[in-house]
Write an enzyme that holds these catalytic residues in place. Sequence first.
Site, PDB file in Angstrom:
ATOM      1  N   CYS A  33      -0.166 -87.836  -3.455  1.00 14.94           N
ATOM      2  CA  CYS A  33      -0.135 -89.081  -2.005  1.00 14.94           C
ATOM      3  C   CYS A  33      -0.759 -89.531  -1.434  1.00 14.94           C
ATOM      4  O   CYS A  33      -0.893 -91.078  -0.802  1.00 14.94           O
ATOM      5  CB  CYS A  33       0.626 -87.888  -0.806  1.00 14.94           C
ATOM      6  N   HIS A  52      -0.459 -90.980   6.247  1.00  9.34           N
ATOM      7  CA  HIS A  52       0.415 -90.607   5.688  1.00  9.34           C
ATOM      8  C   HIS A  52       1.671 -89.891   6.178  1.00  9.34           C
ATOM      9  O   HIS A  52       1.847 -89.037   7.410  1.00  9.34           O
ATOM     10  CB  HIS A  52       0.238 -89.665   4.187  1.00  9.34           C
ATOM     11  N   ASN A  69       9.131 -88.169   2.853  1.00  6.76           N
ATOM     12  CA  ASN A  69       7.995 -88.006   2.313  1.00  6.76           C
ATOM     13  C   ASN A  69       7.323 -89.181   0.797  1.00  6.76           C
ATOM     14  O   ASN A  69       8.450 -88.417   0.512  1.00  6.76           O
ATOM     15  CB  ASN A  69       6.957 -86.391   2.319  1.00  6.76           C
TER      16      ASN A  69
HETATM   17  O1  UT7 Z   1       2.821 -84.858   0.909  1.00  5.43           O
HETATM   18  C1  UT7 Z   1       2.088 -83.780   0.705  1.00  5.43           C
HETATM   19  C2  UT7 Z   1       1.553 -83.350   1.943  1.00  5.43           C
HETATM   20  N1  UT7 Z   1       2.600 -82.134   2.395  1.00  5.43           N
HETATM   21  C3  UT7 Z   1       2.129 -81.948   3.577  1.00  5.43           C
HETATM   22  O2  UT7 Z   1       1.326 -82.117   4.573  1.00  5.43           O
HETATM   23  C4  UT7 Z   1       3.475 -81.005   4.100  1.00  5.43           C
HETATM   24  C5  UT7 Z   1       3.065 -79.740   4.182  1.00  5.43           C
HETATM   25  N2  UT7 Z   1       3.792 -78.339   5.256  1.00  5.43           N
HETATM   26  C6  UT7 Z   1       5.253 -79.157   5.773  1.00  5.43           C
HETATM   27  O3  UT7 Z   1       4.780 -80.340   6.131  1.00  5.43           O
HETATM   28  C7  UT7 Z   1       5.846 -77.462   6.545  1.00  5.43           C
HETATM   29  O4  UT7 Z   1       5.264 -76.470   6.254  1.00  5.43           O
HETATM   30  C8  UT7 Z   1       7.222 -77.676   5.625  1.00  5.43           C
HETATM   31  C9  UT7 Z   1       7.571 -78.773   6.196  1.00  5.43           C
HETATM   32  C10 UT7 Z   1       7.215 -78.082   4.177  1.00  5.43           C
HETATM   33  C11 UT7 Z   1       7.607 -76.111   6.305  1.00  5.43           C
HETATM   34  O5  UT7 Z   1       7.415 -75.748   7.630  1.00  5.43           O
HETATM   35  P1  UT7 Z   1       7.179 -74.598   8.128  1.00  5.43           P
HETATM   36  O6  UT7 Z   1       7.030 -74.547  10.036  1.00  5.43           O
HETATM   37  O7  UT7 Z   1       5.845 -74.187   7.981  1.00  5.43           O
HETATM   38  O8  UT7 Z   1       8.120 -73.414   7.848  1.00  5.43           O
HETATM   39  P2  UT7 Z   1       7.870 -72.810   6.934  1.00  5.43           P
HETATM   40  O9  UT7 Z   1       7.459 -72.781   5.391  1.00  5.43           O
HETATM   41  O10 UT7 Z   1       6.830 -71.616   7.417  1.00  5.43           O
HETATM   42  O11 UT7 Z   1       9.362 -71.602   6.793  1.00  5.43           O
HETATM   43  C12 UT7 Z   1      10.278 -70.841   7.847  1.00  5.43           C
HETATM   44  C13 UT7 Z   1      11.134 -70.610   7.904  1.00  5.43           C
HETATM   45  C14 UT7 Z   1      11.793 -69.866   6.270  1.00  5.43           C
HETATM   46  O12 UT7 Z   1      12.110 -69.029   6.876  1.00  5.43           O
HETATM   47  P3  UT7 Z   1      11.365 -66.546   7.151  1.00  5.43           P
HETATM   48  O13 UT7 Z   1      10.238 -66.480   6.491  1.00  5.43           O
HETATM   49  O14 UT7 Z   1      10.795 -67.571   8.529  1.00  5.43           O
HETATM   50  O15 UT7 Z   1      13.150 -66.410   7.378  1.00  5.43           O
HETATM   51  C15 UT7 Z   1      11.804 -70.728   5.383  1.00  5.43           C
HETATM   52  O16 UT7 Z   1      12.644 -69.840   4.429  1.00  5.43           O
HETATM   53  O17 UT7 Z   1      12.218 -71.687   7.184  1.00  5.43           O
HETATM   54  C16 UT7 Z   1      12.823 -71.333   5.904  1.00  5.43           C
HETATM   55  N3  UT7 Z   1      12.973 -72.636   5.725  1.00  5.43           N
HETATM   56  C17 UT7 Z   1      13.767 -73.729   5.997  1.00  5.43           C
HETATM   57  N4  UT7 Z   1      14.743 -73.527   7.011  1.00  5.43           N
HETATM   58  C18 UT7 Z   1      15.507 -74.464   6.672  1.00  5.43           C
HETATM   59  C19 UT7 Z   1      11.904 -73.042   5.197  1.00  5.43           C
HETATM   60  N5  UT7 Z   1      12.414 -74.366   4.366  1.00  5.43           N
HETATM   61  C20 UT7 Z   1      13.686 -74.759   5.015  1.00  5.43           C
HETATM   62  C21 UT7 Z   1      15.346 -75.457   5.235  1.00  5.43           C
HETATM   63  N6  UT7 Z   1      15.727 -75.464   6.333  1.00  5.43           N
HETATM   64  N7  UT7 Z   1      15.075 -76.636   4.557  1.00  5.43           N
END
Ligand code: UT7
Length: 325
Positions: free
Chosen positions: A115, A252, A282
């Site tokens: 990225c 970004h 993204n």
């Molecule tokens: O460009 C390169 C750099 N990349 C980034 O900077 C990305 C950085 N990361 C992020 O943007 C975020 O971490 C995400 C958007 C990818 C995820 O958000 P989060 O708030 O960190 O969620 P999480 O991974 O902690 O997941 C929370 C919950 C989980 O369920 P449980 O374990 O709490 O029951 C996931 O399974 O959300 C669930 N989950 C979803 N639910 C609905 C994960 N993806 C999804 C989804 N829809 N698409």
Amino acid sequence: MSRIYSRIVASGSALPERVVTNHDLELMVETSDSWIRDRTGISERRVAAADETTCDLAERAAQMALQRAGVKASSLDLIIVGTTTPDLIFPSTACLLQHRLGADECGSFDVNAACSGFIYGLSIADQYIRAGNAKRVLVVGAETLTRMIDWEDRSTAVLFGDGAGAVILEPAIEAGILSTHIHASGAHADLLCADVGVSRGFREHEKNAGLHVLMKGNEVFKVAVRTLGRIVDETLGANNMDKSELDWLIPHQANLRIINATAKKLDMSMDQVIVTVNKHGNTSSGSVPLALDEGISDGRIKRGETLLLEAFGGGFTWGSALIKY
Ligand code: UT7
């Protein structure tokens, strides 16, 4: 002798026509529009057509920038394409682009910094111009990252989109790019990667030969917020500049919560931040130049204003550019 700066003379951008909304994704994977909007700020993204490649998008963005600059491709001294989704393993996308533009024989190469590819490319171009070794450089960030998405993996499928942005740089007596900063740390390569390749091999038994973006999103999120906080401090410090002197943040576009955190650290209102993540998702290397071009094209960013560009991505790689536009 007065210092030479490199200056952005024009920009351009390109997006695929097809829009995929969060509601479309609800039909493909267990997710919801509200989860995606709350956690990322994304409402929709663009997805390249089956016959549309990274080079196609790069070419459209480059042609727009060349036309706005009023210069011919044959006058380019260098073409740099930031991409992690090249059309081919080789020749580079920059070489393919050079031929299409008719910029015969100028040096052309790709930069793979995930990225941060556009910021890395901008940094290299800036060194060439300041050293007097190039007079006109095309820098592009272009991606078709959706080609590497496992549409059944909700942790990544909702995040990415395709697109390209481009700028033309030329030398100037007045600033110009004030400074660029690039960094990398391979220590956590496993947190964000596509773990197949020519040398390691492709997992033939897996759909799409295992070519998927893998991300431990939560862990990447924390490092991204911390690291972007550090790089904005480094950039302002290197220029003896106070955050109050910034006019625009062009970040970004990975996650609106990460963008908010950086804006908050800089005491900038969201009116001073160019946000495209809501409609582009993204787009990796495409994201910063797409946002830059949007801000310039719609008249928000004006000549003489001070812009802070930053990016963070797989590698990890990160970087910034402070620009007097
Ligand atoms: O460009 C390169 C750099 N990349 C980034 O900077 C990305 C950085 N990361 C992020 O943007 C975020 O971490 C995400 C958007 C990818 C995820 O958000 P989060 O708030 O960190 O969620 P999480 O991974 O902690 O997941 C929370 C919950 C989980 O369920 P449980 O374990 O709490 O029951 C996931 O399974 O959300 C669930 N989950 C979803 N639910 C609905 C994960 N993806 C999804 C989804 N829809 N698409």
